[in-house]
Scaffold this motif. Structure first.
Motif, PDB file in Angstrom:
ATOM      1  N   GLN A   1       4.836  14.891  10.789  1.00  0.00           N
ATOM      2  CA  GLN A   1       4.970  13.481  10.439  1.00  0.00           C
ATOM      3  C   GLN A   1       3.587  12.884  10.208  1.00  0.00           C
ATOM      4  O   GLN A   1       2.678  13.092  11.011  1.00  0.00           O
ATOM      5  CB  GLN A   1       5.696  12.733  11.556  1.00  0.00           C
ATOM      6  N   THR A   2       3.440  12.167   9.090  1.00  0.00           N
ATOM      7  CA  THR A   2       2.169  11.531   8.739  1.00  0.00           C
ATOM      8  C   THR A   2       2.412  10.131   8.188  1.00  0.00           C
ATOM      9  O   THR A   2       3.480   9.826   7.671  1.00  0.00           O
ATOM     10  CB  THR A   2       1.394  12.331   7.665  1.00  0.00           C
ATOM     11  N   ARG A   3       1.378   9.321   8.304  1.00  0.00           N
ATOM     12  CA  ARG A   3       1.363   8.012   7.654  1.00  0.00           C
ATOM     13  C   ARG A   3       0.428   8.159   6.464  1.00  0.00           C
ATOM     14  O   ARG A   3      -0.678   8.700   6.593  1.00  0.00           O
ATOM     15  CB  ARG A   3       0.841   6.940   8.601  1.00  0.00           C
ATOM     16  N   ILE A   4       0.861   7.685   5.304  1.00  0.00           N
ATOM     17  CA  ILE A   4       0.034   7.767   4.105  1.00  0.00           C
ATOM     18  C   ILE A   4      -0.167   6.351   3.589  1.00  0.00           C
ATOM     19  O   ILE A   4       0.801   5.630   3.331  1.00  0.00           O
ATOM     20  CB  ILE A   4       0.680   8.671   3.043  1.00  0.00           C
ATOM     21  N   ASP A   5      -1.447   5.961   3.482  1.00  0.00           N
ATOM     22  CA  ASP A   5      -1.814   4.629   3.005  1.00  0.00           C
ATOM     23  C   ASP A   5      -2.389   4.733   1.600  1.00  0.00           C
ATOM     24  O   ASP A   5      -3.248   5.579   1.340  1.00  0.00           O
ATOM     25  CB  ASP A   5      -2.836   4.002   3.951  1.00  0.00           C
TER      26      ASP A   5
ATOM     27  N   GLY B   1       4.394  -2.659   1.182  1.00  0.00           N
ATOM     28  CA  GLY B   1       3.998  -2.583  -0.217  1.00  0.00           C
ATOM     29  C   GLY B   1       5.101  -2.090  -1.133  1.00  0.00           C
ATOM     30  O   GLY B   1       6.277  -2.071  -0.773  1.00  0.00           O
ATOM     31  N   ALA B   2       4.677  -1.689  -2.336  1.00  0.00           N
ATOM     32  CA  ALA B   2       5.599  -1.199  -3.361  1.00  0.00           C
ATOM     33  C   ALA B   2       5.087   0.134  -3.885  1.00  0.00           C
ATOM     34  O   ALA B   2       3.998   0.205  -4.453  1.00  0.00           O
ATOM     35  CB  ALA B   2       5.705  -2.207  -4.506  1.00  0.00           C
ATOM     36  N   LEU B   3       5.868   1.174  -3.686  1.00  0.00           N
ATOM     37  CA  LEU B   3       5.494   2.512  -4.139  1.00  0.00           C
ATOM     38  C   LEU B   3       6.489   3.006  -5.178  1.00  0.00           C
ATOM     39  O   LEU B   3       7.701   2.867  -4.989  1.00  0.00           O
ATOM     40  CB  LEU B   3       5.462   3.486  -2.959  1.00  0.00           C
TER      41      LEU B   3
ATOM     42  N   LEU C   1      10.203   1.692  -4.512  1.00  0.00           N
ATOM     43  CA  LEU C   1      10.684   1.359  -3.176  1.00  0.00           C
ATOM     44  C   LEU C   1       9.755   0.351  -2.520  1.00  0.00           C
ATOM     45  O   LEU C   1       8.545   0.370  -2.738  1.00  0.00           O
ATOM     46  CB  LEU C   1      10.755   2.609  -2.303  1.00  0.00           C
ATOM     47  N   HIS C   2      10.349  -0.500  -1.694  1.00  0.00           N
ATOM     48  CA  HIS C   2       9.612  -1.512  -0.933  1.00  0.00           C
ATOM     49  C   HIS C   2       9.818  -1.267   0.555  1.00  0.00           C
ATOM     50  O   HIS C   2      10.647  -0.436   0.942  1.00  0.00           O
ATOM     51  CB  HIS C   2      10.081  -2.910  -1.337  1.00  0.00           C
ATOM     52  N   ALA C   3       9.097  -2.018   1.371  1.00  0.00           N
ATOM     53  CA  ALA C   3       9.183  -1.865   2.828  1.00  0.00           C
ATOM     54  C   ALA C   3      10.637  -1.804   3.295  1.00  0.00           C
ATOM     55  O   ALA C   3      11.462  -2.600   2.875  1.00  0.00           O
ATOM     56  CB  ALA C   3       8.450  -3.002   3.522  1.00  0.00           C
ATOM     57  N   GLY C   4      10.918  -0.808   4.132  1.00  0.00           N
ATOM     58  CA  GLY C   4      12.253  -0.637   4.687  1.00  0.00           C
ATOM     59  C   GLY C   4      13.160   0.270   3.888  1.00  0.00           C
ATOM     60  O   GLY C   4      14.256   0.603   4.329  1.00  0.00           O
TER      61      GLY C   4
ATOM     62  N   THR D   1      -1.431  -5.040  -3.321  1.00  0.00           N
ATOM     63  CA  THR D   1      -1.896  -4.900  -1.936  1.00  0.00           C
ATOM     64  C   THR D   1      -1.687  -3.461  -1.483  1.00  0.00           C
ATOM     65  O   THR D   1      -1.036  -2.673  -2.184  1.00  0.00           O
ATOM     66  CB  THR D   1      -1.123  -5.846  -0.988  1.00  0.00           C
ATOM     67  N   LYS D   2      -2.219  -3.134  -0.312  1.00  0.00           N
ATOM     68  CA  LYS D   2      -2.044  -1.792   0.244  1.00  0.00           C
ATOM     69  C   LYS D   2      -0.557  -1.488   0.404  1.00  0.00           C
ATOM     70  O   LYS D   2       0.243  -2.375   0.699  1.00  0.00           O
ATOM     71  CB  LYS D   2      -2.746  -1.704   1.605  1.00  0.00           C
ATOM     72  N   ALA D   3      -0.197  -0.225   0.207  1.00  0.00           N
ATOM     73  CA  ALA D   3       1.165   0.253   0.452  1.00  0.00           C
ATOM     74  C   ALA D   3       1.077   1.446   1.395  1.00  0.00           C
ATOM     75  O   ALA D   3       0.088   2.189   1.366  1.00  0.00           O
ATOM     76  CB  ALA D   3       1.843   0.647  -0.855  1.00  0.00           C
TER      77      ALA D   3
END
Length: 139
Positions: A54-58, A81-83, A95-98, A117-119
């Motif tokens: 598991q990782t967090r990617i910014d 953010g929006a990815l 996709l957006h937050a959540g 902004t950052k995603a």
């Protein structure tokens, strides 16, 4: 008279040792500009030869991670953010937050921050143990 035994004092070295072993090793391939990976955890699964990572990617605004694949499934949860994701054989999806996305094992895909902004995403991989977590497309 015996002194009371402090369980917390005994447990601290064990907990510290466990937490020190928990982080995932750093990714060996250099990351694209504007992308940062934070290793969170890695554990063997009960399925032989499989592990979860598991990782967090910014992603900074406009940053993109080019086409790549994993030796197993990837489950994505967008934190902020929006990815935009491009999964081979499918139309692009934003996709957006959540919101979540499932990437099947070995499927080429790419991701880009299309916002101002950052995603960030939480990526959970269920992969074959001992294989590189990521293979870039040979283009």
């Amino acid at each position: 008279m015996k002194k009371p035994l402090c369980i917390g004092a005994l447990a601290l070295p064990v907990i510290t040792t466990f937490l020190a072993a928990a982080p995932v090793q750093a990714q060996t391939q250099p990351l694209p500009t504007g992308i940062q990976r934070t290793a969170l955890q890695r554990h063997d699964l009960t399925a032989p030869g499989r592990e979860t990572v598991q990782t967090r990617i910014d992603f900074e605004p406009g940053a993109a991670f080019g086409r790549h694949q994993h030796p197993g499934e990837e489950l994505i949860y967008v934190l902020e953010g929006a990815l935009q994701y491009q999964v081979d054989g499918q139309p692009p999806v934003t996709l957006h937050a959540g919101e979540v996305l499932f990437i099947p094992a070995g499927t080429m895909h790419a991701a880009k921050n299309i916002g101002k902004t950052k995603a960030s995403e939480l990526a959970t991989y269920i992969v074959e143990k001992g294989k590189p977590i990521l293979t870039l497309a040979q283009e």
